[in-house]
Design a protein around this motif. Structure first.
Motif, PDB file in Angstrom:
ATOM      1  N   VAL A 196       2.135   2.471   2.974  1.00 48.79           N
ATOM      2  CA  VAL A 196       1.858   3.204   4.213  1.00 48.79           C
ATOM      3  C   VAL A 196       3.071   3.277   5.133  1.00 48.79           C
ATOM      4  N   GLY A 215      -6.418   2.516  -7.073  1.00 49.17           N
ATOM      5  CA  GLY A 215      -7.521   3.390  -7.474  1.00 49.17           C
ATOM      6  C   GLY A 215      -8.851   2.652  -7.438  1.00 49.17           C
ATOM      7  N   THR A 238      -3.254  -9.513   2.572  1.00 48.28           N
ATOM      8  CA  THR A 238      -3.248  -8.285   3.379  1.00 48.28           C
ATOM      9  C   THR A 238      -3.615  -8.625   4.829  1.00 48.28           C
ATOM     10  N   HIS A 239      -3.427  -7.646   5.682  1.00 47.89           N
ATOM     11  CA  HIS A 239      -3.668  -7.807   7.117  1.00 47.89           C
ATOM     12  C   HIS A 239      -5.155  -8.084   7.391  1.00 47.89           C
ATOM     13  N   ALA A 296       0.837  -1.209   0.000  1.00 48.37           N
ATOM     14  CA  ALA A 296       0.000   0.000   0.000  1.00 48.37           C
ATOM     15  C   ALA A 296       0.870   1.256   0.000  1.00 48.37           C
ATOM     16  N   GLN A 340     -10.878  -2.830   3.485  1.00 52.77           N
ATOM     17  CA  GLN A 340     -11.226  -2.227   2.190  1.00 52.77           C
ATOM     18  C   GLN A 340     -10.502  -2.941   1.049  1.00 52.77           C
ATOM     19  N   MET A 341      -9.207  -3.195   1.249  1.00 53.20           N
ATOM     20  CA  MET A 341      -8.449  -3.873   0.200  1.00 53.20           C
ATOM     21  C   MET A 341      -9.018  -5.262  -0.064  1.00 53.20           C
ATOM     22  N   GLY A 367       1.678   1.415  -3.713  1.00 52.82           N
ATOM     23  CA  GLY A 367       0.629   2.423  -3.884  1.00 52.82           C
ATOM     24  C   GLY A 367      -0.702   1.809  -4.259  1.00 52.82           C
ATOM     25  N   GLY A 368      -1.792   2.521  -3.896  1.00 52.96           N
ATOM     26  CA  GLY A 368      -3.148   2.047  -4.202  1.00 52.96           C
ATOM     27  C   GLY A 368      -3.356   1.910  -5.713  1.00 52.96           C
TER      28      GLY A 368
END
Ligand code: NAP
Length: 248
Positions: free
Chosen positions: A35, A52, A73-74, A33, A79-80, A49-50
């Motif tokens: 972050v 979109g 992902t975690h 991501a 959302q992801m 990076g996202g």
């Protein structure tokens, strides 16, 4: 070669990347991501990076000719996960999720299980507490009650910490002795954590148990419907089957 995209930012994603490095059947790219300021350098190609939203992820999958999608992902990256589930359906690409099992309370634990961060903040109560917050940097907004002293440990320093906070930047894994020393040094009487699961940050729970420190455990949000395995090893078996089916 079978082309796959791994949505990462976790121990499991890194373990899978290590297992796939040099594999001549699978052409994997690992996605962050972006972050954390300095992700560890992975041994396979990576991007940051996202995308979109769902639309952006679908375009990425199609343009990069991705054939398999792994959501590693975690457990709290909801959302992801939703986007991955939707994009895999639209792009008609098989999706596998790696979701480590949640932690379970053991004898001697003093857990209060709550549904979200506002409830965790309320559970601290009215009396002053010395709180160890290990919830990352983006969920701190609920913790502003002036009577508490917050010790915040996160990988990168938070942008907007509460005023009565002390910041510690550190990246796991941590061990139990270190965690006990940290809690003792700062006189911690309560720990707030997400139920992330896994071994890298579990020693804080053992330390809390030994010291009699109370724990506010934020329960996991329910993940979207998707085929799920508990770790990178099982994901690798799934990929081996997929590669064999494709004859690569
Ligand atoms: P999130 O709320 O579910 O996602 C927010 C947005 O960040 C997504 O919509 C997506 O942007 C982008 N994103 C998230 N993961 C991505 C990835 N692997 N590659 C590319 N873009 C990604 O996610 P989050 O909770 O902020 O977590 C962000 C990252 O930190 C994830 O990689 C996660 O595995 C890791 N992480 C999260 C936690 C946690 O407690 N949440 C803890 C440890 C590690 P677009 O919509 O623009 O595509």
């Amino acid at each position: 070669m079978l082309k796959l995209l791994i949505l990462g930012g976790t121990t499991e994603a890194s373990a899978l990347a290590r297992a796939l490095a040099g594999d001549s059947r699978l052409d994997a790219i690992l996605s962050f991501a972006g972050v954390t300021n300095a992700p560890r350098q992975p041994p396979i190609p990576w991007r940051k990076g996202g995308f979109g939203g769902v639309e952006g992820l679908v375009s990425y999958l199609q343009n990069a000719k991705i054939e398999l999608l792994i959501d590693a992902t975690h457990p709290f990256a909801t959302q992801m996960k939703r986007h991955a589930a939707a994009a895999s359906q639209i792009a008609k690409i098989p999706l596998l999720a790696i979701l480590r099992p949640p932690w379970q309370p053991e004898s001697g634990d003093r857990w209060t299980i709550v549904a979200d961060m506002p409830e965790a903040a309320r559970a601290l109560g009215a009396a002053p507490r010395r709180v160890l917050l290990t919830i990352g940097q983006k969920d701190l907004a609920a913790f502003h009650a002036p009577q508490h002293r917050y010790i915040i440990r996160s990988v990168d320093p938070p942008v907007m910490p509460p005023p009565n906070a002390m910041l510690i930047t550190a990246r796991g894994p941590f061990d139990e002795a270190e965690e006990m020393a940290l809690m003792t040094r700062h006189g911690i009487d309560i720990l707030v954590t997400k139920n992330s699961g896994g071994t890298a940050t579990a020693p804080k729970l053992a330390a809390a148990r030994k010291l009699g420190v109370a724990v506010i455990m934020v329960a996991r949000p329910p993940p979207p419907e998707m085929e799920t395995v508990p770790d990178a090893e099982v994901a690798l078996r799934w990929l081996n089957h997929a590669a064999a089916r494709r004859g690569v």
